[in-house]
Design a protein around this motif. Sequence first.
Motif, mmCIF file in Angstrom:
data_model
loop_
_atom_site.group_PDB
_atom_site.id
_atom_site.type_symbol
_atom_site.label_atom_id
_atom_site.label_comp_id
_atom_site.label_asym_id
_atom_site.label_seq_id
_atom_site.Cartn_x
_atom_site.Cartn_y
_atom_site.Cartn_z
ATOM 1 N N TYR A 49 10.526 -7.200 -12.106
ATOM 2 C CA TYR A 49 9.105 -6.291 -12.644
ATOM 3 C C TYR A 49 8.600 -7.172 -13.907
ATOM 4 O O TYR A 49 7.384 -7.883 -14.274
ATOM 5 N N SER B 59 3.846 -0.786 -10.464
ATOM 6 C CA SER B 59 4.232 -0.384 -9.225
ATOM 7 C C SER B 59 4.011 1.515 -8.925
ATOM 8 O O SER B 59 4.634 2.386 -9.733
ATOM 9 N N ASP B 60 4.249 1.963 -7.992
ATOM 10 C CA ASP B 60 4.083 3.566 -7.484
ATOM 11 C C ASP B 60 5.443 3.387 -7.565
ATOM 12 O O ASP B 60 5.536 5.592 -7.909
ATOM 13 N N CYS C 47 -0.783 2.981 -7.644
ATOM 14 C CA CYS C 47 -1.029 2.118 -8.436
ATOM 15 C C CYS C 47 -1.192 0.493 -8.004
ATOM 16 O O CYS C 47 -1.185 1.161 -6.619
ATOM 17 N N TRP D 294 0.738 -1.785 -7.576
ATOM 18 C CA TRP D 294 1.740 -2.685 -6.373
ATOM 19 C C TRP D 294 2.553 -1.550 -5.938
ATOM 20 O O TRP D 294 2.180 -0.310 -6.559
ATOM 21 N N ASP D 295 3.474 -1.766 -4.449
ATOM 22 C CA ASP D 295 3.903 -0.713 -4.460
ATOM 23 C C ASP D 295 5.122 -0.421 -4.827
ATOM 24 O O ASP D 295 5.717 -0.959 -5.565
ATOM 25 N N GLU D 296 6.088 1.113 -3.394
ATOM 26 C CA GLU D 296 7.220 0.714 -5.197
ATOM 27 C C GLU D 296 8.471 0.086 -4.883
ATOM 28 O O GLU D 296 9.079 -0.483 -5.244
ATOM 29 N N TYR D 297 7.753 -1.425 -3.692
ATOM 30 C CA TYR D 297 8.171 -2.513 -3.387
ATOM 31 C C TYR D 297 7.980 -3.858 -4.147
ATOM 32 O O TYR D 297 8.659 -4.639 -4.345
ATOM 33 N N LEU D 298 7.445 -3.287 -5.314
ATOM 34 C CA LEU D 298 6.396 -4.461 -6.168
ATOM 35 C C LEU D 298 5.869 -5.653 -5.316
ATOM 36 O O LEU D 298 5.959 -6.454 -5.455
ATOM 37 N N GLN D 299 5.138 -5.232 -4.135
ATOM 38 C CA GLN D 299 4.172 -6.149 -3.038
ATOM 39 C C GLN D 299 3.022 -5.539 -3.651
ATOM 40 O O GLN D 299 2.379 -4.138 -3.554
ATOM 41 N N LYS E 190 -0.879 -4.439 -3.543
ATOM 42 C CA LYS E 190 -1.503 -3.468 -2.632
ATOM 43 C C LYS E 190 -3.026 -4.077 -2.618
ATOM 44 O O LYS E 190 -3.368 -4.827 -3.568
ATOM 45 N N TYR F 36 -4.847 -4.946 -5.509
ATOM 46 C CA TYR F 36 -4.655 -6.079 -6.419
ATOM 47 C C TYR F 36 -5.731 -7.165 -6.205
ATOM 48 O O TYR F 36 -5.968 -7.280 -7.265
#
Length: 355
Positions: free
Chosen positions: A69, A317-318, A334, A336-341, A343, A346
């Motif tokens: 993060y 992040s979501d 957001c 970034w997704d919930e895995y900090l990837q 989207k 970005y």
Amino acid sequence: MSPHVRRAAIAAAAATLVAGAVYGSAQAQEDTSQGPSVQQAETLRDAASASGRFVGTAVNDGRLYDGNYSSIVASEFSSVTAENVMKWDTVQPSQGNFNFSGGDRLVDFAQQNNQQVYGHTLVWHSQLPSWVSNGGFNAEQLNAVMENHITEVVSHYAGQVAYWDVVNEAFNDDGTLRQSVFQQTIGEEYIANAFRAADAADPNAKLCINDYSTDGINAKSNAMYDLVSSLLDQGVPIDCVGFQSHLILDQLPSDYQENLQRFSDLGLEVIVTELDIRIQDPADSSDLQRQAEQYQQVVSSCVAVSGCAGVTVWGISDADSWVPGTFPGYGAACPWDEYLQPKPAYDGILTGFGG
């Protein structure tokens, strides 16, 4: 009104990318290689700087020790806003007792990573401790309480915070002034009093008024326009207007850029302060692509307005987004997704800045 010029400092912060510089332990530094956006040849921070603007995010204090993060925050953003730790109920939970620990952590992080700090928020009807909202103060007493809070907080961070949301969410959606404890007890002059107190505590900070649902030309944004015009006429030291831009997919106002421009034409900076674009669950690939296009439109609108200083997204992040808890049935707001990837959003932001 004396100018509040920090452009050189902001430009320097935005221009310097310290890749992989993170807060905390050696383990956090090792984790930076796992952050997907650190691998990018160009970051949001690079692209925003090239456009002469900052790009920011709201920071969750509890996540600063998470290496993935914090590496994204450090490498992708040139500005950081405290999501909660600079609000009144955290900073002064009981009268005269100030707690700056969370805000200080964010300032330390920003200084390590050559970022500006965006202070949020000094006077707001929400997240107030009960001793303020139910204190039974008369107008003179509450004004003194308000000015003392502003003086203590802004003085503590003088020279370290570039912008302050001095007054937050002063309006109802119909354009009337919200009947907060400050409005009901002190009257409309609380707004001018707050700006003057903040200016006295740090003349070099830029002072903003911030609100939501003012993104297009409507009753609320017209009321904001009239208020800031009046403040300027009175010589009140106001420098900027924040447009929160908590948007819904496919509902971006068609006159968004025109609205930013008319406030800029007053000689004020305009800033997109809390951008997210929520999607009705479940979000599919088509939704995410349209979301990316609408993120790009918002950022492009800022770039097209010479007085737009920057864009802040409200969280990374979501997984950390405020949206699902506030708007049941909506999410995926957001970049970034919930895995900090990252989207598609970005890439939309990157493209909007010209990257």
